[in-house]
Every structure is written in C-alpha cells, then in structure tokens.
Scaffold this motif. Structure first.
Motif, PDB file in Angstrom:
ATOM      1  N   ILE A  94       0.618  -1.019  -0.012  1.00 12.33           N
ATOM      2  CA  ILE A  94       0.011   0.057  -0.014  1.00 12.33           C
ATOM      3  C   ILE A  94       0.897   1.082   0.102  1.00 12.33           C
ATOM      4  O   ILE A  94       0.487   2.311   0.137  1.00 12.33           O
TER       5      ILE A  94
ATOM      6  N   CYS B 275       2.354   2.745  -2.619  1.00  9.50           N
ATOM      7  CA  CYS B 275       1.944   3.643  -3.434  1.00  9.50           C
ATOM      8  C   CYS B 275       0.780   3.038  -4.302  1.00  9.50           C
ATOM      9  O   CYS B 275       0.640   1.970  -4.382  1.00  9.50           O
ATOM     10  N   PRO B 276       0.318   3.774  -5.135  1.00  8.18           N
ATOM     11  CA  PRO B 276      -0.933   3.225  -6.039  1.00  8.18           C
ATOM     12  C   PRO B 276      -0.281   2.162  -6.628  1.00  8.18           C
ATOM     13  O   PRO B 276      -1.155   1.370  -7.535  1.00  8.18           O
ATOM     14  N   LEU B 277       0.588   1.904  -7.142  1.00  9.59           N
ATOM     15  CA  LEU B 277       1.175   0.680  -8.026  1.00  9.59           C
ATOM     16  C   LEU B 277       0.587  -0.584  -7.395  1.00  9.59           C
ATOM     17  O   LEU B 277       0.167  -1.448  -8.181  1.00  9.59           O
ATOM     18  N   GLY B 278       0.525  -0.483  -6.119  1.00  8.00           N
ATOM     19  CA  GLY B 278      -0.022  -1.876  -5.479  1.00  8.00           C
ATOM     20  C   GLY B 278       0.556  -2.918  -5.795  1.00  8.00           C
ATOM     21  O   GLY B 278       0.060  -3.902  -6.382  1.00  8.00           O
TER      22      GLY B 278
ATOM     23  N   LEU C  92       4.542  10.188  -4.987  1.00  6.18           N
ATOM     24  CA  LEU C  92       5.712   9.274  -4.918  1.00  6.18           C
ATOM     25  C   LEU C  92       6.515   9.461  -6.083  1.00  6.18           C
ATOM     26  O   LEU C  92       7.843   9.360  -6.031  1.00  6.18           O
TER      27      LEU C  92
ATOM     28  N   ARG D 278      -4.540  -1.166  -3.557  1.00  8.75           N
ATOM     29  CA  ARG D 278      -3.863  -0.697  -2.296  1.00  8.75           C
ATOM     30  C   ARG D 278      -5.083  -0.028  -1.406  1.00  8.75           C
ATOM     31  O   ARG D 278      -5.282  -0.233  -0.299  1.00  8.75           O
TER      32      ARG D 278
END
Lengths: 121, 430
Positions: A10, A12-15, B62, B204
């Motif tokens: 979690i 970063c949004p890359l997941g 990020l 996520r």
C-alpha cells in the motif's frame, strides 16, 4: 515450517503483489518493485502501521477545516485512539502547512501536523 | 509580470489554461518555464488545487516528489511553484464558451462577463462523477444519496457530517477512500457493492480502506431499490448475472441513512464539444496527437479532462508536456506534418484506447509515453507494441485491471519512416 502470506503493497498506488515468507526470524519479500515494498512486507507481518489523515475545525479561517495527518506512520491498532485525539482539537487561523496540531497523539510519539495553509479570513 | 486584470482588459493572452487543478497548475508552470511570459489560469472554484483540496488522504507524489504527500500538500507544491513564477490566475471564474479561433467568453465575480482571445489554450477542466440519474437506480428521491466526491467535499472542506449508516455503490477509488473516511469519523459502513466482477479502484485502496476496517466488498452486486421519502431509510442490494441484470431472489435489505455512489468519472468536455474538437468515444475526452494537441491547432488537453487518470503524478507529467507544447506552439516552434503523415495508434486484445491517439513520427520527441487502460482483469499477459508485423517491445505483466492505467514508451528511432499503411498497434497477448 515457513509460512507465506500474499499481500498488496500500500506504499504507493502501484499496489505491487507481494509474497512474504516467514521462516522463524527470517522474513523474505518477493514481488516488490522498490525497497519500500520490502520494508512494507516485513512490517505488515510483524508490526503493521498506517498514516492517518483527517480534518480539524479552524476558527477564523478562510476555510472551515484544515486537513491534518500523522507526521509518520502509527501502529494500525492505534488508529482509533489517534482519531480521538484529532477529534478533541480545534485550531485558530492562521495555520501553516507542517504546524504541529497535536503533539504525541495518543501516546504514539507521533505528532499530528497540518497538511495545508489556512489564512485568517 | 502582467496581472490577471490587465490581461482581461487587454482582451488577449498568450496561453489560457482552463482549470486550476493539478493539470492546469502543472501546464501553466511548464508553459511559463518554457519561456511564455503571458499565461493565465481560469479557475471556477474559490481556490486553486482542484480535487486535491478534498483528497486529504496520503499517497500522492511518490513519482513526482519521491515522498508520500496528502492531496492538499501535493497541490501546495504546485501552487507555490505557480506563485514563484508569478503566474496570474482568476478564481471564482468560469469559461462559458470557446470557439475554434480561441475566442473565449469568461465570467467571474471580479471581472463580470468578458471576452478574451488566446494564442493557445490548455484544456484542464477535469472530470465529474456519474450521478444517480445517469445510473438509473429505481426508488424515491430522498436526501442522503450523494456521489462519493460530493460527500468527500462536504466532509473534508465544508465540515459537514454526511450520515451514520452508509452503503456505497461502486468501488471506484473515491468510494473506497470515503468508506475509510466515514468509518474514521464514526459512521458504520455496511458494505460496498460493485456491479462489475472486479473493483474499479486501486488494489491498495481495497487493502487499506476496506480490509483494514472489515468492510465487505460485494462484487457483481448492485442497488435495486432505495427506500425512504424524506431521508434514505434503506437500500436493497441484489446480485447480478453476467449480463449485469439483478438475479431475482438474491435481494438483501440494508437499513441505512446514506448511499454513496462511486460509479465512474466523466471527463468534463462541454467546452471541447463547443469548439467541435474531435472527441474519443472511449475516453470521453479530446482525441489528441503526441503533443497532446486536439484536432484544433493551438488547443491542448491534459489531465482528467483528457482521460481519467489513476495517479495525479501522471496528470502532472502529462500536463507538463501539454504546457511545454502550448508554449512551443505560441512561439511557432511546433512543426507538424501533413495529416496523412500522422499515424493513428491501433489497439487490440483488450487495450481499450491510447492517449495520445495518434503520433506525428516526423516531429515527435525522442520518446513519447503512450497511456492506456484495459477492458477487463487479465493475468499473465504481455503488453506488446507492433510496427506493422514487427514487434518493437514486449513487457510481461502479472495482473492488468481496468482501474489502473498502463503505459508504453515509443522511441523516435524505432518509428523512423513509419507510415499509416504500415500501422502502429498496442496489444495484449497471452
């Protein structure tokens, strides 16, 4: 006997889809695409933590609430205690980004800080 | 520096950026840094920053700043860059119309209704949410039904409490974020129902917004009834079949006072259509070339008005390019080939669209990032780029999902001499 856990990073949004193998003291992480993923995988199976964000009412500001966040991640099981600490405060404008809104929230050792400027109205 | 009012009085501006959210800010900053002194941002809201102002959660930046920021912090970085560059902006100001010659009618609290001609325009109006009306949910029209983003704004900026017992329809990111947000503020989120067999949000967010708080996600489910006349009293959720029709006998009733809708975002392209710019039926945004230029010379598009993004970092990157190209256009340095030398990028095997949709091989930059989304959840596929029958690149993927944007890079050297007949395609393969 090694235990494996499938996690979604979690950070970063890359997941990234992580596989964490726990063999006693030895924890290995695969599937991550950056060092943060490895750190997350290890932490998530030992001491899971989260950043908490919320808002706090502002008196005399150009907007009604200032967004706030924990300055660093806090133990996951302390989230609601930290929320109580956030709910207990009001602030006066002006507020500067980074201002400490609550010191050492709920005994976590982590401060709650403002996430934007609020000018006096 | 020229201030906003002087520009309006003069009736002429170098680059008009429509929208002061993440895309507009990055485009304006890039245009100014590229040497165009005369840039103006028109923003409809009372502050710059757009949707980021209400996205108080962390996870932004990020890629751009190598640190994890909240939405307001990410916006503040760009707002201060714009301030350092002394880029003028108008708040509470809405662009009412634009024509193909870039004559703009603009209305604002301070300026009234005015017209201004721009040498170039960057469209950065963002998107809006699919509303209840667009979803055709049966039942009464009581208070307590909100789109997730509206609820987010009411809570995080205006400071209202939205409700105590909540059902969420749609698993888009804003819905997931609001499930956590409302839980933290003491509400009980009963369930998230998603019509599709997969979530529309980022993985996520399923983990940290639903799983962390034991909020059940029901895939292939939808709301079939809303009860209550003055205020929502409950909703009925049913499972759907493969054709997405509710299956009789699967209805479950939930007592709740609030229904949030997180069912997709629609690029807000009224102005684009008014100009009669070409629109992609897939993205709902303008169809653009590798300069992010629409089919009207001097009109560029970026951010969620062009296609809905998953990460603001990619919005900033794309908008920077649009701003730089708008600046090059104004200074007369964007060469473009004749229309027949511009190659449309084809898609196949589950790739729904690409942005840009076409590429001018003769004048492209050394490398062009092509972004796209896929139609379904795919496991163990390869993303491949073909020039005619020749494969230019392949990349294996573990999981592809419609909620996440993918990208490939095209290199100028690989495309030298490419013609429309030969063709260029982005495809998924087993």
């Amino acid at each position: 006997m090694a235990e494996t856990r499938e996690l979604t990073c979690i950070n970063c949004p890359l997941g990234c889809a992580l596989t964490v193998t726990i063999d006693g003291e030895n924890i290995t992480v695969t599937g991550n695409t950056c060092p943060r993923g490895e750190a997350y995988g290890k932490k998530e199976v030992t001491n899971p933590t989260r950043i908490v964000t919320s808002t706090v009412p502002v008196d005399g500001g150009d907007i009604a609430r200032v967004p706030v966040k924990t300055a660093s991640d806090i133990p996951k099981d302390r989230i609601f205690a930290v929320m109580e600490a956030i709910h207990a405060v009001r602030v006066k404008a002006p507020v500067k980004i980074g201002d400490v809104i609550v010191k050492d929230a709920a005994g976590t050792g982590v401060d709650i800080v403002a996430a934007r400027d609020v000018s006096a109205a | 520096m020229t201030d906003a009012n002087t520009i309006i009085e003069r009736g002429r501006v170098g680059i008009l950026v429509i929208g002061g959210g993440p895309a507009g800010l990055a485009a304006a900053v890039a245009a100014k840094r590229a040497g165009v002194d005369d840039v103006l941002i028109a923003e409809r809201d009372r502050m710059l920053g757009g949707i980021l102002n209400q996205c108080i959660h962390n996870g932004f930046g990020l890629h751009t700043f190598k640190e994890e920021l909240t939405g307001p912090e990410y916006a503040a970085r760009f707002i201060s860059q714009a301030a350092e560059l002394r880029i003028p902006y108008l708040l509470n100001t809405m662009v009412l119309s634009v024509d193909r010659d870039r004559n703009v009618t603009i209305m604002g609290r301070e300026i009234g209704v005015r017209t201004i001609t721009a040498d170039a325009i960057v469209l950065a109006m963002g998107c809006r949410e699919r509303s209840r009306g667009a979803l055709s949910i049966p039942g009464y029209r009581p208070a307590g039904v909100y789109t997730a983003g509206t609820a987010q704004r009411l809570m995080n900026i205006e400071g209202f409490r939205i409700g105590k017992r909540v059902v969420i329809l749609g698993s888009g990111d804003i819905g997931l974020i609001m499930a956590r947000r409302m839980t933290l503020e003491g509400a009980k989120v009963l369930t998230v129902a998603e019509l599709m067999p997969y979530s529309g949000g980022l993985k996520r967010n399923i983990v940290q917004c639903l799983n962390d708080y034991d909020i059940p996600l029901q895939l292939s489910h939808t709301v079939v009834d809303i009860r209550g006349k003055r205020r929502v009293e409950g909703v009925t959720i049913a499972e759907v079949d493969q054709a997405r029709r509710p299956i009789p006998g699967t209805e479950v009733s939930y007592d709740c006072d609030t229904l949030l809708l997180s069912c997709g975002l629609l690029p807000e392209n009224e102005l684009t259509r008014m100009m009669k710019a070409g629109i992609s039926p897939v993205t709902g945004g303008a169809s653009v070339d590798d300069l992010l230029q629409t089919d009207i010379p001097g009109v560029f598009a970026c951010g969620n008005v062009l296609h809905v993004h998953d990460l603001v970092d990619y919005v900033s990157e794309e908008a920077t390019l649009a701003g730089e190209n708008a600046a090059a256009y104004v200074s007369g340095s964007t060469g473009r080939s004749a229309a027949d030398a511009i190659v449309e990028i084809g898609v196949d095997g589950g790739v729904r669209y690409t942005v840009p949709q076409r590429i001018d091989v003769g004048h492209m930059r050394d490398s062009v990032t092509v972004r796209f989304r896929v139609a379904d959840v795919y496991r163990d596929r390869t993303i491949a780029v073909y020039r005619g029958e020749k494969c230019l690149s392949r990349r294996k993927t573990r999981v592809l999902a419609p909620g996440e944007m993918e990208q490939v890079k095209l290199k100028k050297e690989e495309l030298a001499g490419l013609t429309a007949d030969e063709g260029l395609r982005v495809v998924l393969e087993d």
